[in-house]
Design an enzyme around this catalytic site. Structure first.
Site, PDB file in Angstrom:
ATOM      1  N   LYS A 173       0.733  -7.726   2.170  1.00 51.88           N
ATOM      2  CA  LYS A 173      -0.405  -6.854   1.837  1.00 51.88           C
ATOM      3  C   LYS A 173      -1.692  -7.298   2.532  1.00 51.88           C
ATOM      4  O   LYS A 173      -2.553  -6.495   2.851  1.00 51.88           O
ATOM      5  CB  LYS A 173      -0.675  -6.941   0.331  1.00 51.88           C
ATOM      6  CG  LYS A 173       0.322  -6.272  -0.539  1.00 51.88           C
ATOM      7  CD  LYS A 173      -0.063  -6.525  -1.987  1.00 51.88           C
ATOM      8  CE  LYS A 173       1.163  -6.718  -2.822  1.00 51.88           C
ATOM      9  NZ  LYS A 173       0.935  -7.175  -4.158  1.00 51.88           N
TER      10      LYS A 173
ATOM     11  N   ARG B 189      10.239  -0.351   3.972  1.00 47.19           N
ATOM     12  CA  ARG B 189      11.610  -0.186   3.499  1.00 47.19           C
ATOM     13  C   ARG B 189      11.825   1.260   3.075  1.00 47.19           C
ATOM     14  O   ARG B 189      10.865   2.029   2.991  1.00 47.19           O
ATOM     15  CB  ARG B 189      11.852  -1.081   2.288  1.00 47.19           C
ATOM     16  CG  ARG B 189      10.871  -0.768   1.167  1.00 47.19           C
ATOM     17  CD  ARG B 189      11.273  -1.342  -0.170  1.00 47.19           C
ATOM     18  NE  ARG B 189      10.546  -0.696  -1.229  1.00 47.19           N
ATOM     19  CZ  ARG B 189       9.445  -1.171  -1.803  1.00 47.19           C
ATOM     20  NH1 ARG B 189       8.949  -2.321  -1.429  1.00 47.19           N
ATOM     21  NH2 ARG B 189       8.839  -0.506  -2.773  1.00 47.19           N
TER      22      ARG B 189
ATOM     23  N   GLU C  45      -9.291  -8.086  -6.189  1.00 50.52           N
ATOM     24  CA  GLU C  45      -9.785  -6.810  -5.659  1.00 50.52           C
ATOM     25  C   GLU C  45     -10.609  -6.083  -6.703  1.00 50.52           C
ATOM     26  O   GLU C  45     -10.418  -6.291  -7.905  1.00 50.52           O
ATOM     27  CB  GLU C  45      -8.606  -5.879  -5.309  1.00 50.52           C
ATOM     28  CG  GLU C  45      -7.912  -6.239  -4.035  1.00 50.52           C
ATOM     29  CD  GLU C  45      -6.700  -5.363  -3.779  1.00 50.52           C
ATOM     30  OE1 GLU C  45      -6.305  -4.594  -4.684  1.00 50.52           O
ATOM     31  OE2 GLU C  45      -6.167  -5.447  -2.674  1.00 50.52           O
TER      32      GLU C  45
END
Lengths: 216, 468
Positions: free
Chosen positions: B119, B314, B213
């Site tokens: 990420k 994926r 975050e």
């Protein structure tokens, strides 16, 4: 209090258990022990640092993983597996007849004598960090636990739940779980001994130490 | 076309979808299972469709040596990782293609998984390309003082922005799928939460790095489905809206497309937002040389500002809801087949203009859980599981219909996916309710208590779908 001598006599009638050694992984198996009747040794040393008798090698990705006898005993049966055959994980390979040691007899009897805190549900268990730190720094039998205390973390389906201890107050005398493995519902997690009974438990252990003869 | 034998390194419904895709493409397959999964239908299907040599018992789905031992014994030529397990493990993908007996990896090249699967790297790449991202850290933080300093600056930032009740999120950087995330409302509680998340991350992922975050409220969770080949062609299969989630941020309903301005009014130009996130996703995919199926995950604020959250390198659980609204040459698309084709080095045989979108799809994730009690998973035996066959319904499950099934506790608790198609939102919702009304899911736990499921929760949320 349980009748220790009666229990010991019961165990003495069949003082062994049969251990099935299975392939821990997939791979090609090469047997090092090939005949029944062979005596084998389990891991020895203070930290079980000396592995037991080599039973077989499991070869996968070019690496030979040794399979050692988990306990002392005698090889009594081979399953229908040929030398060099590819086996799947969990395939039974051979049986070892193992005579119970003093420690194992103590464990059996402790399971009867201690209050066992059992897994309320199937899953992996960890001690909460307060208990974990105490056990790691001071060892077992250093932790007092009381009814309602936060004791364990149950991890299943990637979710974690705090489990509170239910039972008599006492010290955590022994543990039965390994955080790497799932515990079935109802399986024992740890045994608690009320503080006023610690001496009784010690007496039980002394009786076994003097009343049990380990066999070859 | 060279015929391959594809080892499916996964379990459950995705293993079944992959083996069906292999069969349709004319490839052989081999499946694996662990002892907990012996009753799963993916084992039954493997034996039924491929015979006794297509199923191997292994000790763990997460042990690469097990997978490779089976690959060699079965003479597999390719590995499909499915989702979860090895799907986003670049070391595994690298080993597949670099080992002595080399295999094809059905997924992006390992370097791309390394770059985007993380990420934090993704955030850095996005910021470099002027793709909007959420304010916060762009690398894992292990130092408590540094974490606290960043948390303080994020609270100050939100105060300056006029946010009345600023909140930040503390996430396990190695986590995913909504696991290991907690929110913090003030700096005093931050340390406790940080310690908790680090401990959780160490236990679950053996990596205690965290991300910090800003928490954006009342957002919608959108996704862009991307497909790219190794020859530079990149297309998209539209957007999905995955906003209906459990309180643990696990998706429960996915809808494609992501907004529906035809009958719902939004406080922003919904078509423009959807086009923007598609353009941003395509821009990033082209820039990094993406070469498989992948999902760009976005959050969209109530004012229509999109922020890139992460990229999933994926096939995803919810790929079917994009497929059910996509047509190539008038035919419904199978994204797993497309992924396999490209993973075996075929060229993409269509262009973006060949992809047409028709109607609206809703995917329901059916679970045994108690939505009224924090979505706690229900564990026990399923005794009765059935649903009606409709031409507009696709059902994916590993739960047997003919016999009882004990839910294993070792894996995610998803039981089935029901994907419904309608020509518009209203018809899709009506069909969704009809499907859920006729779905039978019954069982008992060890105490004799009846099975708890999320079916009612799914019904209640169907009426509110795509409303911001």
């Amino acid at each position: 209090m349980i009748d220790i001598m009666a229990l010991l006599n019961e165990i003495k009638k069949a003082p062994y258990r049969e251990i099935t050694v299975s392939a821990p992984h997939t791979g090609r198996i090469e047997f090092a022990v090939k005949d029944t009747g062979i005596k084998v040794d389990g891991a020895t040393g203070t930290w079980s640092e000396r592995p037991g008798t080599l039973l077989a090698r499991l070869i996968r990705e070019g690496n030979a993983k040794p399979l050692h006898a988990p306990e002392k005993g005698e090889v009594v049966h081979f399953f229908d597996i040929e030398d060099g055959q590819f086996v799947q994980a969990g395939t039974p390979l051979l049986n070892i007849r193992h005579f119970l040691t003093k420690q194992e007899v103590i464990d059996i009897i402790l399971k009867k004598a201690l209050h066992l805190f059992k897994a309320p549900e199937k899953g992996r268990y960890y001690f909460v960090s307060e208990i974990d730190i105490k056990i790691k720094s001071q060892g077992l039998r250093s932790v007092n636990i009381r009814d309602g205390d936060e004791a364990l973390i149950l991890s299943r389906m990637k979710r974690e739940t705090i489990i509170h201890y239910e039972g008599p107050d006492g010290i955590i005398y022994t543990t039965y779980f390994n955080s790497n493995e799932s515990v079935e519902m109802g399986g024992p997690l740890f045994g608690v001994c009320p503080e006023d009974q610690v001496n009784n438990i010690k007496t039980v252990i002394d009786k076994i130490q003097s009343g049990w003869e380990e066999q070859e | 076309m060279k015929k391959h034998k594809i080892l499916i390194a996964n379990r459950g419904e995705i293993a079944i979808r992959i083996l069906n895709a292999c069969r349709k493409l004319g490839h052989e397959f081999v499946c694996v299972y662990t002892k907990e999964d012996a009753q799963s239908e993916h084992c039954t299907e493997a034996l039924k469709q491929g015979g006794p040599n297509t199923l191997y018992r292994i000790s763990s789905y997460q042990d690469p040596n097990e997978i490779f031992a089976v690959a060699d014994d079965s003479e597999a030529t390719a590995i499909h990782p499915g989702y979860g397990f090895f799907a986003e493990d670049f070391r595994f993908a690298r080993r597949v293609v670099q080992r002595t007996r080399k295999l094809k990896f059905i997924g992006p090249s390992w370097k791309i998984i390394q770059d985007l699967g993380d990420k934090i790297n993704t955030k850095r790449v996005a910021r470099r390309l002027n793709v909007p991202t959420i304010p916060g850290s762009d690398r894992p933080i292990v130092d408590d003082l540094e974490a606290e300093e960043l948390a303080r600056s994020l609270f100050n930032f939100q105060n300056e922005q006029g946010v009345e009740q600023p909140v930040i999120l503390v996430k396990a950087s190695a986590g995913g799928g909504g696991m290991g995330i907690e929110e913090v409302h003030d700096l005093d509680r931050f340390r406790t939460v940080l310690r908790g998340i680090k401990n959780y991350a160490r236990r679950q992922f053996r990596d205690e790095g965290v991300l910090i975050e800003q928490r954006i409220f009342d957002f919608n969770h959108l996704e862009v489905q991307i497909l790219a080949d190794s020859h530079g062609k990149v297309v998209h299969f539209g957007t999905r809206n995955c906003t209906v989630q459990s309180i643990g941020r696990q998706k429960r309903i996915e809808v494609a497309p992501g907004f529906y301005p035809q009958s719902i009014s939004y406080a922003f130009d919904a078509d423009k937002v959807l086009n923007d996130i598609i353009d941003y996703s395509l821009r990033m995919a082209r820039e990094v040389g993406y070469n498989s199926i992948g999902t760009w995950e976005w959050i969209v604020s109530p004012m229509g500002n999109p922020f890139l959250m992460e990229v999933n390198t994926r096939i995803q659980v919810e790929n079917g809801v994009s497929a059910i609204i996509s047509r190539i040459g008038g035919q419904e698309v199978d994204l797993i087949q497309e992924q396999i084709r490209l993973g075996l080095d075929e060229r993409m045989h269509f262009e973006q203009k060949d992809i047409r979108f028709e109607g609206l799809g809703i995917e329901y994730r059916i679970l045994a859980e108690d939505p009224e009690n924090a979505f706690t998973p229900w564990v026990g035996r399923i005794e009765n599981f059935s649903w009606p066959d409709f031409p507009w319904l696709r059902m994916h499950t590993h739960i047997p219909r003919e016999r009882a099934y004990d839910i294993p506790t070792e894996f995610d608790p998803n039981l089935a996916l029901g994907i419904v198609w309608g020509q518009d939102l209203e018809q899709a919702r009506d069909r969704g309710i009809r499907f859920l009304n006729q779905l039978v899911l019954e069982g008992r736990n060890y105490m004799g208590e009846p099975l708890k499921s999320n079916i009612q929760f799914l019904k209640e949320n169907t009426r509110k779908l795509l409303v911001f």
